[in-house]
Write a protein that holds these residues in place. Structure first.
Motif, PDB file in Angstrom:
ATOM      1  N   THR A   1      -1.075   4.423  -0.155  1.00 41.28           N
ATOM      2  CA  THR A   1      -1.498   3.273  -0.954  1.00 41.28           C
ATOM      3  C   THR A   1      -0.419   2.194  -0.908  1.00 41.28           C
ATOM      4  OG1 THR A   1      -0.551   4.265  -2.965  1.00 41.28           O
ATOM      5  CG2 THR A   1      -2.890   4.668  -2.518  1.00 41.28           C
ATOM      6  N   ALA A   2      -0.860   0.934  -0.945  1.00 36.41           N
ATOM      7  CA  ALA A   2       0.049  -0.210  -0.933  1.00 36.41           C
ATOM      8  C   ALA A   2      -0.410  -1.206  -1.988  1.00 36.41           C
ATOM      9  CB  ALA A   2       0.079  -0.868   0.446  1.00 36.41           C
ATOM     10  N   ALA A   3       0.534  -1.740  -2.763  1.00 36.38           N
ATOM     11  CA  ALA A   3       0.213  -2.687  -3.831  1.00 36.38           C
ATOM     12  C   ALA A   3       0.280  -4.118  -3.311  1.00 36.38           C
ATOM     13  CB  ALA A   3       1.185  -2.513  -5.002  1.00 36.38           C
ATOM     14  N   GLY A   4      -0.774  -4.897  -3.593  1.00 38.77           N
ATOM     15  CA  GLY A   4      -0.762  -6.317  -3.258  1.00 38.77           C
ATOM     16  C   GLY A   4      -0.861  -6.571  -1.769  1.00 38.77           C
TER      17      GLY A   4
ATOM     18  N   LYS B   1      -8.124   4.319   7.597  1.00 38.83           N
ATOM     19  CA  LYS B   1      -8.291   4.247   6.154  1.00 38.83           C
ATOM     20  C   LYS B   1      -7.089   4.890   5.491  1.00 38.83           C
ATOM     21  CE  LYS B   1     -11.243   8.390   6.245  1.00 38.83           C
ATOM     22  NZ  LYS B   1     -12.555   8.940   5.859  1.00 38.83           N
ATOM     23  N   SER B   2      -7.053   4.801   4.154  1.00 41.27           N
ATOM     24  CA  SER B   2      -5.855   5.207   3.428  1.00 41.27           C
ATOM     25  C   SER B   2      -5.853   6.672   3.013  1.00 41.27           C
ATOM     26  CB  SER B   2      -5.690   4.328   2.181  1.00 41.27           C
ATOM     27  OG  SER B   2      -6.793   4.504   1.308  1.00 41.27           O
TER      28      SER B   2
ATOM     29  N   PHE C   1       3.182   7.277   0.158  1.00 41.40           N
ATOM     30  CA  PHE C   1       2.502   8.099   1.163  1.00 41.40           C
ATOM     31  C   PHE C   1       2.724   9.555   0.783  1.00 41.40           C
ATOM     32  CE2 PHE C   1       2.688   9.726   5.777  1.00 41.40           C
ATOM     33  CZ  PHE C   1       1.344  10.022   5.771  1.00 41.40           C
ATOM     34  N   SER C   2       1.621  10.325   0.681  1.00 44.15           N
ATOM     35  CA  SER C   2       1.745  11.709   0.230  1.00 44.15           C
ATOM     36  C   SER C   2       0.831  12.629   1.019  1.00 44.15           C
ATOM     37  CB  SER C   2       1.404  11.810  -1.266  1.00 44.15           C
ATOM     38  OG  SER C   2       0.031  11.524  -1.479  1.00 44.15           O
ATOM     39  N   ILE C   3       1.186  13.927   1.033  1.00 47.62           N
ATOM     40  CA  ILE C   3       0.334  14.978   1.578  1.00 47.62           C
ATOM     41  C   ILE C   3       0.238  16.090   0.532  1.00 47.62           C
ATOM     42  CG2 ILE C   3       0.700  14.508   4.022  1.00 47.62           C
ATOM     43  CD1 ILE C   3       2.841  16.643   4.065  1.00 47.62           C
TER      44      ILE C   3
ATOM     45  N   ILE D   1      -4.442  -0.311   6.478  1.00 47.47           N
ATOM     46  CA  ILE D   1      -3.730   0.967   6.430  1.00 47.47           C
ATOM     47  C   ILE D   1      -4.333   1.921   7.454  1.00 47.47           C
ATOM     48  CG2 ILE D   1      -3.147   2.967   5.016  1.00 47.47           C
ATOM     49  CD1 ILE D   1      -3.166   1.166   2.587  1.00 47.47           C
ATOM     50  N   THR D   2      -3.479   2.517   8.290  1.00 44.88           N
ATOM     51  CA  THR D   2      -3.922   3.518   9.257  1.00 44.88           C
ATOM     52  C   THR D   2      -3.015   4.737   9.173  1.00 44.88           C
ATOM     53  OG1 THR D   2      -2.633   2.361  10.972  1.00 44.88           O
ATOM     54  CG2 THR D   2      -4.998   1.921  10.883  1.00 44.88           C
TER      55      THR D   2
END
Length: 372
Positions: free
Chosen positions: A180-183, A202-203, A136-138, A190-191
């Motif tokens: 982002t999340a893997a798998g 959305k992501s 998670f980034s900004i 994602i919220t």
């Protein structure tokens, strides 16, 4: 026997026919697993199998419908495969039914011949798998909505606990939030949230982070699994510092003006307005007022000037507001007031109107001599 390859479970049920024998087994699989059902038949010769074939059936749990899947080695339903395995003797014939199962394949399966059968009750469960790595980034965006500056991020590795909220100090502005999340099975939902409110389903999203934002959070859900990654925000105020003089003037003056020094970042004359405190109209639209603006090359300092062409009594009653409002919806204002010059009191001419004390004494003695 059970083995796993590329996430698919291969399970084999061995059922051997004996006269008068009836067995039933329960089995739980997951969507995508391989189901193999083996029935071993004992007979005098292979020709007898064609006269009295082995049959596979299923009664679907979802519809209650009974379907014949195969007869000996011939499949009657798409997606299922049957085969006669290599026999171990002249009277031993192993048959196998196999297929990849989905949720609709839950039901009772059996193989039948001469009114003797073996059965299995199969339950297919929805595949549930937690996500792996989460990031998670900004990232700050410029006025053209392009990334600028350093990306700030928080992450969680597969099979780890969610990290504690991360404290970050940022400048007020427009940011790109990305999670982002893997798998994960089913696909993760994602919220993005801030202050307990949903920002986006959305992501990735552009978000305004100013003094009203205390946190921003990414929530990842898949099946019964849920993860939270969060920034606790400390935001430097986005508005500039404004320092103005307070001119002392009088009605009719032609040279009164407010000289204001503005300091901040990315200063732009288009973000500043001189407006009346009484009617909130712009001084640029009023007669007898002139506005000047000058910005330094690094856009960190500015001069804002409001000039009065002819000071009126109403100018002392009004307030002259220098208002800041930029593309980030940040606002700030400085209220200024003219100071009226005090008129000096008329001076008394002491020499023309005051009699010295010595003269008073001499006059008093002269009058006293005449009376005597």
């Amino acid at each position: 026997m059970a083995s796993y390859s590329f996430g698919l479970a291969i399970l084999t049920l061995l059922a051997t026919f004996h006269s008068g024998c009836l067995t039933s087994t329960k089995l739980n699989l997951t969507d995508g697993d391989i189901f193999e059902f083996q029935c071993n038949v004992t007979d005098i010769d292979a020709f007898q199998l064609f006269r009295d074939p082995l049959q596979y059936f299923v009664k679907r749990k979802s519809t209650g419908e009974t379907v014949q899947i195969s007869q000996n080695s011939q499949s009657d339903v798409a997606g299922w495969k049957t085969a006669i395995l290599k026999d171990s003797s002249g009277t031993f014939f192993p048959f196998q039914l196999s297929g990849m199962v989905s949720l609709n394949d839950s039901g009772t399966y059996w193989c039948s011949r001469n009114n003797f059968n073996k059965s299995i009750v199969l339950t297919v469960n929805e595949l549930r798998q937690d996500v792996g790595d989460i990031r998670f980034s900004i990232t700050n965006l410029d006025e053209d909505k392009r990334p600028t500056g350093e990306e700030i991020y928080i992450s969680r590795a597969a099979d780890e606990a969610d990290p504690a909220p991360k404290e970050v100090m940022i400048e007020s502005g427009l940011y790109q939030a990305r999670c982002t999340a893997a798998g994960g099975v089913p696909d993760p939902k994602i919220t993005l949230h801030s202050g307990g409110n949903i920002l986006a389903f959305k992501s990735i999203k552009r978000v305004l982070l100013n003094s009203g934002a205390k946190d921003i959070e990414c929530k990842v859900e898949t099946g019964e699994f849920s993860h939270h990654l969060k920034f606790n925000l400390k935001i430097n105020a986005g508005h500039p510092e404004i320092l103005c003089n307070a001119p002392v003037t009088s009605v009719g003056a032609k040279d009164a003006e407010f000289d204001c020094l503005v300091s901040g970042k990315d200063l732009n004359c288009a973000h500043f307005f001189w407006i009346s405190e009484q009617d909130m109209t712009s001084f640029s639209d009023k007669a007898n007022y002139t506005i000047e603006c000058e910005v330094s090359e690094d856009r960190r300092s500015m001069k804002q000037i409001l000039k009065f062409g002819d000071v009126k009594e109403s100018d002392f009653e009004d307030g002259q507001i220098l208002k800041f409002e930029n593309h980030l919806e940040e606002t700030f204002q400085k209220v200024n007031k003219l100071t009226k010059e005090e008129k000096s009191s008329p001076q008394i001419n002491a020499g023309a109107n005051v009699v010295p004390m010595g003269m008073v004494s001499l006059l008093f003695l002269s009058v006293l001599g005449l009376l005597m």
